[in-house]
Design a protein around this motif. Structure first.
Motif, PDB file in Angstrom:
ATOM      1  N   LYS A  66       0.813  -1.215   0.000  1.00 49.52           N
ATOM      2  CA  LYS A  66       0.000   0.000   0.000  1.00 49.52           C
ATOM      3  C   LYS A  66       0.851   1.272   0.000  1.00 49.52           C
ATOM      4  CE  LYS A  66      -3.949  -2.010   2.455  1.00 49.52           C
ATOM      5  NZ  LYS A  66      -4.691  -2.042   3.743  1.00 49.52           N
ATOM      6  N   HIS A  67       1.961   1.239   0.714  1.00 51.15           N
ATOM      7  CA  HIS A  67       2.716   2.476   0.942  1.00 51.15           C
ATOM      8  C   HIS A  67       4.114   2.493   0.329  1.00 51.15           C
ATOM      9  CE1 HIS A  67      -0.357   3.742   3.792  1.00 51.15           C
ATOM     10  NE2 HIS A  67      -0.250   2.571   4.400  1.00 51.15           N
ATOM     11  N   GLY A  68       4.633   1.323  -0.091  1.00 48.25           N
ATOM     12  CA  GLY A  68       6.011   1.273  -0.564  1.00 48.25           C
ATOM     13  C   GLY A  68       6.117   0.975  -2.042  1.00 48.25           C
ATOM     14  N   ARG A  69       7.329   0.577  -2.445  1.00 48.08           N
ATOM     15  CA  ARG A  69       7.550   0.171  -3.825  1.00 48.08           C
ATOM     16  C   ARG A  69       8.712  -0.825  -3.861  1.00 48.08           C
ATOM     17  NH1 ARG A  69       9.883   5.531  -4.165  1.00 48.08           N
ATOM     18  NH2 ARG A  69      12.122   5.400  -4.692  1.00 48.08           N
ATOM     19  N   SER A  70       8.792  -1.552  -4.950  1.00 49.04           N
ATOM     20  CA  SER A  70       9.814  -2.589  -5.065  1.00 49.04           C
ATOM     21  C   SER A  70      11.209  -1.954  -5.201  1.00 49.04           C
ATOM     22  CB  SER A  70       9.508  -3.471  -6.279  1.00 49.04           C
ATOM     23  OG  SER A  70       9.532  -2.690  -7.468  1.00 49.04           O
ATOM     24  N   PRO A  71      12.256  -2.717  -4.888  1.00 46.99           N
ATOM     25  CA  PRO A  71      12.216  -4.125  -4.490  1.00 46.99           C
ATOM     26  C   PRO A  71      11.796  -4.312  -3.024  1.00 46.99           C
ATOM     27  CG  PRO A  71      14.472  -3.342  -4.490  1.00 46.99           C
ATOM     28  CD  PRO A  71      13.647  -2.218  -5.037  1.00 46.99           C
ATOM     29  N   VAL A  72      11.035  -5.384  -2.782  1.00 53.59           N
ATOM     30  CA  VAL A  72      10.557  -5.719  -1.452  1.00 53.59           C
ATOM     31  C   VAL A  72      11.274  -6.965  -0.962  1.00 53.59           C
ATOM     32  CG1 VAL A  72       8.542  -6.393  -0.084  1.00 53.59           C
ATOM     33  CG2 VAL A  72       8.287  -4.718  -1.928  1.00 53.59           C
ATOM     34  N   THR A  73      11.731  -6.956   0.265  1.00 57.78           N
ATOM     35  CA  THR A  73      12.400  -8.133   0.835  1.00 57.78           C
ATOM     36  C   THR A  73      11.611  -8.631   2.033  1.00 57.78           C
ATOM     37  OG1 THR A  73      13.787  -6.879   2.381  1.00 57.78           O
ATOM     38  CG2 THR A  73      14.632  -7.212   0.159  1.00 57.78           C
ATOM     39  N   LEU A  74      11.599  -9.945   2.179  1.00 60.08           N
ATOM     40  CA  LEU A  74      10.977 -10.595   3.338  1.00 60.08           C
ATOM     41  C   LEU A  74      12.031 -11.467   3.992  1.00 60.08           C
ATOM     42  CD1 LEU A  74       8.625 -11.558   5.139  1.00 60.08           C
ATOM     43  CD2 LEU A  74       8.113 -13.269   3.379  1.00 60.08           C
ATOM     44  N   ARG A  75      12.329 -11.174   5.255  1.00 61.39           N
ATOM     45  CA  ARG A  75      13.330 -11.953   5.992  1.00 61.39           C
ATOM     46  C   ARG A  75      12.734 -12.421   7.312  1.00 61.39           C
ATOM     47  NH1 ARG A  75      17.492  -8.624   7.833  1.00 61.39           N
ATOM     48  NH2 ARG A  75      18.787 -10.472   8.141  1.00 61.39           N
ATOM     49  N   LEU A  76      12.949 -13.705   7.624  1.00 61.35           N
ATOM     50  CA  LEU A  76      12.569 -14.259   8.919  1.00 61.35           C
ATOM     51  C   LEU A  76      13.842 -14.777   9.558  1.00 61.35           C
ATOM     52  CD1 LEU A  76       9.906 -14.426   7.129  1.00 61.35           C
ATOM     53  CD2 LEU A  76       9.142 -16.149   8.765  1.00 61.35           C
ATOM     54  N   VAL A 122      10.256 -11.040  12.033  1.00 61.66           N
ATOM     55  CA  VAL A 122       9.708 -11.001  10.680  1.00 61.66           C
ATOM     56  C   VAL A 122       9.960  -9.591  10.163  1.00 61.66           C
ATOM     57  CG1 VAL A 122       7.641 -11.176   9.257  1.00 61.66           C
ATOM     58  CG2 VAL A 122       7.923 -12.695  11.228  1.00 61.66           C
ATOM     59  N   GLU A 123      10.746  -9.476   9.094  1.00 63.80           N
ATOM     60  CA  GLU A 123      11.118  -8.156   8.588  1.00 63.80           C
ATOM     61  C   GLU A 123      10.728  -8.007   7.127  1.00 63.80           C
ATOM     62  OE1 GLU A 123      15.091  -6.079   9.395  1.00 63.80           O
ATOM     63  OE2 GLU A 123      15.286  -6.670   7.275  1.00 63.80           O
ATOM     64  N   VAL A 124      10.036  -6.917   6.830  1.00 71.51           N
ATOM     65  CA  VAL A 124       9.693  -6.555   5.455  1.00 71.51           C
ATOM     66  C   VAL A 124      10.259  -5.168   5.197  1.00 71.51           C
ATOM     67  CG1 VAL A 124       7.829  -6.000   3.854  1.00 71.51           C
ATOM     68  CG2 VAL A 124       7.602  -7.960   5.400  1.00 71.51           C
ATOM     69  N   SER A 125      11.031  -5.042   4.114  1.00 72.25           N
ATOM     70  CA  SER A 125      11.573  -3.725   3.764  1.00 72.25           C
ATOM     71  C   SER A 125      11.291  -3.444   2.288  1.00 72.25           C
ATOM     72  CB  SER A 125      13.070  -3.648   4.048  1.00 72.25           C
ATOM     73  OG  SER A 125      13.788  -4.497   3.183  1.00 72.25           O
ATOM     74  N   ASP A 126      11.160  -2.161   1.969  1.00 78.54           N
ATOM     75  CA  ASP A 126      10.916  -1.775   0.576  1.00 78.54           C
ATOM     76  C   ASP A 126      11.594  -0.441   0.305  1.00 78.54           C
ATOM     77  OD1 ASP A 126       8.958   0.569   0.862  1.00 78.54           O
ATOM     78  OD2 ASP A 126       7.917  -0.983   2.025  1.00 78.54           O
ATOM     79  N   ALA A 127      11.587  -0.056  -0.966  1.00 75.95           N
ATOM     80  CA  ALA A 127      12.293   1.154  -1.379  1.00 75.95           C
ATOM     81  C   ALA A 127      11.394   2.374  -1.407  1.00 75.95           C
ATOM     82  CB  ALA A 127      12.907   0.938  -2.761  1.00 75.95           C
ATOM     83  N   GLY A 128      10.238   2.288  -0.773  1.00 78.64           N
ATOM     84  CA  GLY A 128       9.320   3.416  -0.762  1.00 78.64           C
ATOM     85  C   GLY A 128       9.783   4.538   0.138  1.00 78.64           C
ATOM     86  N   SER A 129       9.037   5.629   0.090  1.00 76.56           N
ATOM     87  CA  SER A 129       9.391   6.822   0.877  1.00 76.56           C
ATOM     88  C   SER A 129       8.466   6.997   2.077  1.00 76.56           C
ATOM     89  CB  SER A 129       9.324   8.070  -0.006  1.00 76.56           C
ATOM     90  OG  SER A 129       8.023   8.216  -0.569  1.00 76.56           O
TER      91      SER A 129
END
Length: 368
Positions: free
Chosen positions: A280-290, A299-306
């Motif tokens: 909803k708020h970010g943009r790719s690339p998106v990473t999912l790390r557990l 549980v970590e989710v990161s993206d290149a959004g602002s």
């Protein structure tokens, strides 16, 4: 052997005769020095600040500020000064109030001089001193507090059980009609529908799916925390996530290990909600790390959004009265569910900016 260090004592009593008797009696003990006297609570506070005695013999009931108030004020201002109540009042309220105010001990007048001097020395050392005549009051209070605590705990458990049962019943009652509504809407969704009707059906299907997700969130929360015998597997959690989210993250990392004290589907649900927030708020690339970090499963989710997290992001869901309209923005139900799932194990949700990326973490405290 000569006494090199004496316990400096301030005697507080509104009766001149009582102070005189105490001063004379304590003079026979070379280990004690009476450095001052006071006849009221207010004077006791002033003398304590001036003289800085080691121990104060404090009467309970006096004019111009009683011993309870004086004790509270002295122990607040001068934490190194010990207060020993020495009074004719052995009623339960006086005992309780003096000890609550900060008195280290409580003696009833009439005690032998040796008992008083011993109590002064032990009070100076920080040991609690209680007259045997008032011990039954302390025990009565202790029994009452234990019983009240048991009653409060039982009521809290009853309310928690009632709330959990209500959520379970509510989610069950909602799921059946939602399933039927969703099936009916999909049967109506056909290429032959007029444009306006097609748009209405599509919007209704979307809304129905959102409500189903709300119900699923209620069901997950109603399960409560996992027991120590349970263990979540991050790899299995990722498998559940990929079945539920429409777009696969560009990078996925998860170790095939056990996270004790957690349900796999709880971990998966947190990952799903964080990915949904990223969509909803970010943009790719998106990473999912557990991954595991100390005693936490993360549980970590990161993206290149602002996306810039608002400090009030988590505020609306801790307002005192949830019946009132919220006056500030915050996360939706999805992150609310994720936060509560993490909190069940002593963890939390955190969203922050880091190296030009938005990083969202759900932390679970692992069972030891």
């Amino acid at each position: 052997m000569a006494v090199t260090t004496r316990v400096r004592v301030l005697v507080v009593d509104d009766a001149d005769e009582s102070r005189d008797i105490l001063r004379r009696a304590l003079a026979f003990d070379e280990a004690i020095e009476v450095v001052g006297e006071a006849s009221s609570g207010g004077e006791a506070v002033r003398q304590a600040e001036t003289l800085r005695p080691d121990v104060i013999l404090m009467d309970v009931r006096m004019p111009e500020g009683n011993g309870i108030n004086a004790t509270r004020e002295i122990t607040r201002r001068l934490p190194g000064v010990r207060v020993l109540a020495l009074t004719a009042h052995d009623d339960q309220d006086s005992v309780r109030d003096m000890l609550a105010a900060g008195a280290t001990g409580y003696l009833v007048k009439g005690a032998p001089v040796d008992e008083v001097t011993t109590a002064i020395r032990k009070t100076h050392q920080g040991h609690a001193q209680l007259d045997q005549r008032i011990v039954h009051h302390i025990l009565d209070d202790l029994r009452t507090m234990i019983q009240e605590e048991r009653d409060r705990r039982a009521e809290a458990e009853r309310l928690a059980t009632t709330r959990q049962e209500l959520i379970q019943v509510l989610s069950h009652e909602l799921r059946t009609p939602l399933t039927l509504i969703n099936a009916a809407l999909r049967s109506l969704d056909s290429p032959g529908l007029p444009k306006n009707a097609s748009e209405l059906v599509s919007a209704a299907i979307k809304r129905s799916a959102e409500l189903e997700r709300v119900v699923e969130g209620l069901e997950v929360l109603a399960e409560g925390p996992a027991g120590r015998g349970e263990a979540a597997n991050p790899v299995e959690a990722v498998g559940r996530v990929l079945q539920a989210v429409p777009e696969r993250p560009e990078l996925i990392e998860a170790l095939d290990e056990n996270w004790p004290g957690l349900y796999t589907h709880h971990v998966a649900r947190v990952a799903i909600e964080l990915l949904d927030n990223s969509a909803k708020h970010g943009r790719s690339p998106v990473t999912l790390r557990l991954f595991r970090e100390g005693q936490h499963g993360v549980v970590e989710v990161s993206d290149a959004g602002s996306f810039e997290p608002d400090p009030r992001l988590f505020g609306p869901f801790v307002q005192g009265d949830m019946s009132t309209r919220r006056e500030q923005g915050g996360f939706g139900l999805g992150l609310f569910v994720a936060a509560r799932l993490c909190e069940m194990s002593g963890g939390w949700i955190d969203i922050r900016r880091e190296n030009d990326r938005t990083v969202a973490q759900g932390r679970f405290e692992l069972a030891s």
